[in-house]
Design an enzyme around this catalytic site. Structure first.
Site, PDB file in Angstrom:
ATOM      1  N   HIS A 241       0.874  -1.193   0.000  1.00  0.00           N
ATOM      2  CA  HIS A 241       0.000   0.000   0.000  1.00  0.00           C
ATOM      3  C   HIS A 241       0.910   1.242   0.000  1.00  0.00           C
ATOM      4  CE1 HIS A 241      -3.476   2.400   0.568  1.00  0.00           C
ATOM      5  NE2 HIS A 241      -3.800   2.135   1.827  1.00  0.00           N
ATOM      6  N   HIS A 283      -2.051  -2.155  -9.727  1.00  0.00           N
ATOM      7  CA  HIS A 283      -3.074  -1.679  -8.794  1.00  0.00           C
ATOM      8  C   HIS A 283      -4.255  -2.632  -8.825  1.00  0.00           C
ATOM      9  CE1 HIS A 283      -5.880   1.018  -6.787  1.00  0.00           C
ATOM     10  NE2 HIS A 283      -4.788   1.598  -6.307  1.00  0.00           N
ATOM     11  N   ASP A 336       2.555   5.928  -6.730  1.00  0.00           N
ATOM     12  CA  ASP A 336       3.832   5.878  -6.030  1.00  0.00           C
ATOM     13  C   ASP A 336       5.044   5.944  -6.957  1.00  0.00           C
ATOM     14  OD1 ASP A 336       2.698   5.741  -3.546  1.00  0.00           O
ATOM     15  OD2 ASP A 336       2.551   3.556  -3.578  1.00  0.00           O
TER      16      ASP A 336
HETATM   17  N1  ACO Z   1       5.459  -5.806 -10.853  1.00  0.00           N
HETATM   18  C1  ACO Z   1       5.452  -6.983 -11.496  1.00  0.00           C
HETATM   19  N2  ACO Z   1       4.383  -7.795 -11.580  1.00  0.00           N
HETATM   20  C2  ACO Z   1       3.266  -7.390 -10.975  1.00  0.00           C
HETATM   21  C3  ACO Z   1       3.180  -6.172 -10.287  1.00  0.00           C
HETATM   22  C4  ACO Z   1       4.333  -5.366 -10.243  1.00  0.00           C
HETATM   23  N3  ACO Z   1       4.351  -4.216  -9.594  1.00  0.00           N
HETATM   24  N4  ACO Z   1       1.941  -6.025  -9.797  1.00  0.00           N
HETATM   25  C5  ACO Z   1       1.261  -7.131 -10.141  1.00  0.00           C
HETATM   26  N5  ACO Z   1       2.057  -7.948 -10.860  1.00  0.00           N
HETATM   27  C6  ACO Z   1       1.697  -9.245 -11.427  1.00  0.00           C
HETATM   28  C7  ACO Z   1       1.718 -10.336 -10.376  1.00  0.00           C
HETATM   29  O1  ACO Z   1       2.991 -10.939 -10.270  1.00  0.00           O
HETATM   30  C8  ACO Z   1       0.669 -11.264 -10.904  1.00  0.00           C
HETATM   31  O2  ACO Z   1       1.239 -12.020 -11.966  1.00  0.00           O
HETATM   32  P1  ACO Z   1       0.783 -13.539 -12.254  1.00  0.00           P
HETATM   33  O3  ACO Z   1      -0.679 -13.454 -12.586  1.00  0.00           O
HETATM   34  O4  ACO Z   1       1.633 -13.956 -13.377  1.00  0.00           O
HETATM   35  O5  ACO Z   1       1.032 -14.298 -10.967  1.00  0.00           O
HETATM   36  C9  ACO Z   1      -0.371 -10.343 -11.516  1.00  0.00           C
HETATM   37  O6  ACO Z   1       0.343  -9.159 -11.857  1.00  0.00           O
HETATM   38  C10 ACO Z   1      -1.494  -9.985 -10.583  1.00  0.00           C
HETATM   39  O7  ACO Z   1      -0.943  -9.573  -9.342  1.00  0.00           O
HETATM   40  P2  ACO Z   1      -1.758  -9.511  -7.969  1.00  0.00           P
HETATM   41  O8  ACO Z   1      -0.793  -9.371  -6.841  1.00  0.00           O
HETATM   42  O9  ACO Z   1      -2.749 -10.595  -7.901  1.00  0.00           O
HETATM   43  O10 ACO Z   1      -2.581  -8.198  -8.194  1.00  0.00           O
HETATM   44  P3  ACO Z   1      -3.198  -7.291  -7.071  1.00  0.00           P
HETATM   45  O11 ACO Z   1      -4.464  -6.786  -7.585  1.00  0.00           O
HETATM   46  O12 ACO Z   1      -3.229  -7.934  -5.739  1.00  0.00           O
HETATM   47  O13 ACO Z   1      -2.046  -6.172  -7.104  1.00  0.00           O
HETATM   48  C11 ACO Z   1      -0.716  -4.671  -5.951  1.00  0.00           C
HETATM   49  C12 ACO Z   1      -2.072  -4.957  -6.556  1.00  0.00           C
HETATM   50  C13 ACO Z   1      -0.583  -5.402  -4.624  1.00  0.00           C
HETATM   51  C14 ACO Z   1      -0.639  -3.157  -5.722  1.00  0.00           C
HETATM   52  C15 ACO Z   1       0.415  -5.114  -6.913  1.00  0.00           C
HETATM   53  O14 ACO Z   1       0.252  -4.537  -8.190  1.00  0.00           O
HETATM   54  C16 ACO Z   1       1.805  -4.793  -6.360  1.00  0.00           C
HETATM   55  O15 ACO Z   1       2.344  -5.572  -5.563  1.00  0.00           O
HETATM   56  N6  ACO Z   1       2.418  -3.654  -6.795  1.00  0.00           N
HETATM   57  C17 ACO Z   1       3.700  -3.240  -6.285  1.00  0.00           C
HETATM   58  C18 ACO Z   1       3.543  -2.483  -4.970  1.00  0.00           C
HETATM   59  C19 ACO Z   1       2.921  -1.132  -5.181  1.00  0.00           C
HETATM   60  O16 ACO Z   1       3.291  -0.369  -6.040  1.00  0.00           O
HETATM   61  N7  ACO Z   1       1.960  -0.818  -4.315  1.00  0.00           N
HETATM   62  C20 ACO Z   1       1.275   0.470  -4.315  1.00  0.00           C
HETATM   63  C21 ACO Z   1      -0.143   0.311  -4.761  1.00  0.00           C
HETATM   64  S1  ACO Z   1      -0.911   1.862  -4.964  1.00  0.00           S
HETATM   65  C22 ACO Z   1      -1.122   2.408  -3.411  1.00  0.00           C
HETATM   66  O17 ACO Z   1      -1.400   1.721  -2.485  1.00  0.00           O
HETATM   67  C23 ACO Z   1      -0.924   3.790  -3.245  1.00  0.00           C
END
Ligand code: ACO
Length: 400
Positions: A241, A283, A336
């Protein structure tokens, strides 16, 4: 033998609607964000954090006199009691600013003249409309006092940590300006003040994100606003987050240390091959470019003219290649990705990036709690008990 019906389990509550909120809304497919229906782009261009906070809480833009009163209320309440500052001074210097902030908020409650008797919250559930309104109004006043004190707490910890004297807010500076002034002990340039103001506006609310939900879950027990906000700070700290912004810069610096822009692709491939995550990308709701990231990218580009040009260029390259690789999965830069570059250019230490997010988001937390309190219902979901064992014998300790 009776068969048990396994319910549908929505891990992470993905796609679950548990309440109605008109505070802010996201259209994840089109990459749109509105506060009370107003596009974020218009607010970033024309509004101030103070006006935006009024909008979120009251549900409409203020008249000039209302805005002036709101601004004065914030300024009057920016000070933090000396005892809380003294308590902060007793923390180990290594304490993360988000933990210091959470500690500060918890410490503040006892100094609030309107501190609540726990029974008061029951007014939210009763039929007495006047009592319910009084509780709600009290919660609102507490919320506004918290919004006012967040910059002071965060900046105080920054100063204490460095062994510098704590700086009091100035009555003639904006919320954003005061935050920078209290951090650095000198008045910010108009550009720095404006950029900070825009960053605060952009981070003020964002649908039913994890920290807002946390605040609402806590508030739904009819507890005081301080408890709800302290819990939300904990949720915001996590790297999935708000904590991501501090990690983005670390990744960019890692690429810089490896040789800069020319090494972006290699770095990214290595990261993705071990299922690593690019911080500031992806996201739960946006499957398109986060509109806040677009605005911050512009500012990061402006500021990078003077400082850290290479880091900005690395970020732009990383964005380009990452979108080529992950764009079809709906993974784009989130707020971010560029915020860290902006804060870095303003001279803010990395560990204070997430607290800035909190300084802004506290307005959204307060607004959403107040909205929820209009028709409060205890939030109490269920977890499926997949074992379905109801008569496991208790084995005495000597027989295990
Ligand atoms: N880099 C690489 N791959 C990613 C990323 C990323 N930043 N985000 C998602 N993916 C991929 C996952 O590996 C997954 O791949 P797969 O299907 O091959 O296993 C797929 O995309 C789906 O990912 P999930 O984790 O299920 O998606 P979710 O909806 O839970 O993701 C999250 C949201 C947690 C924000 C994720 O994108 C992430 O971890 N991002 C990096 C951290 C980040 O930037 N957080 C800030 C969010 S915005 C905020 O809170 C202000």
């Amino acid at each position: 033998m009776s068969t048990v019906q396994v319910p549908e389990i929505k891990k992470g509550l993905e796609g679950v609607y548990f309440t109605v909120s008109n505070v802010s809304a996201i259209n994840g497919q089109e990459g749109r964000l509105v506060y009370r229906g107003i596009p974020i782009e218009a607010l970033a261009e024309h509004s101030s954090f103070e006006e935006t906070s009024f909008l979120l809480i009251e549900g409409r833009l203020p008249r000039r006199d209302e805005l002036e009163t709101f601004v004065q209320t914030l300024r009057r309440n920016m000070d933090v009691p000396g005892q809380v500052i003294d308590a902060l001074k007793k923390l180990p210097r290594s304490t993360h600013p988000m933990d210091a902030l959470r500690f500060g908020v918890s410490a503040l409650v006892g100094f609030d003249a309107e501190v609540m008797d726990p029974r008061e919250g029951l007014a939210l559930m009763g039929k007495d409309e006047e009592a319910r309104r009084a509780y709600w109004e009290k919660g609102k006043r507490m919320g506004i006092r918290l919004i006012a004190k967040f910059p002071t707490l965060v900046a105080a910890w920054h100063r204490i940590r460095q062994g510098l004297p704590v700086v009091d807010p100035l009555p003639d500076l904006s919320h954003a300006g005061n935050f920078l002034y209290m951090m650095f002990g000198e008045k910010p340039t108009p550009t720095a003040e404006r950029v900070m103001d825009v960053a605060l506006i952009l981070h003020a609310a964002h649908g039913m994100n994890a920290s807002t939900f946390t605040a609402i879950v806590i508030a739904s027990t009819a507890v005081d606003m301080y408890s709800a906000i302290a819990g939300a700070i904990g949720a915001l700290k996590g790297p999935l987050h708000g904590g991501a912004n501090q990690l983005v810069l670390a990744q960019l610096r890692e690429i810089q240390a490896r040789g800069g822009v020319s090494r972006v692709e290699e770095w990214l491939e290595e990261l993705l091959s071990r299922k690593g995550r690019v911080m500031g990308f992806g996201h739960r709701v946006y499957k398109a470019y986060d509109p806040r990231a677009r605005i911050l990218k512009k500012w990061a580009g402006e500021l990078a003219k003077e400082k850290e040009r290479e880091l900005y260029e690395i970020a732009v390259k990383l964005e380009e290649i990452n979108i080529q690789k992950l764009g079809e999965k709906g993974i784009f830069p989130n707020v971010d990705f560029y915020s860290g570059l902006v804060y870095g250019a303003l001279g803010i230490p990395t560990e204070f990036f997430t607290p800035i997010f909190a300084v802004a988001r506290v307005s959204g937390w307060v607004a959403d709690v107040l909205e929820y309190w209009k028709e409060n219902r205890l939030i109490r979901p269920r977890a499926w008990y997949s074992d379905q064992v109801w008569d496991r014998p208790y084995v005495p300790i000597d027989e295990r």
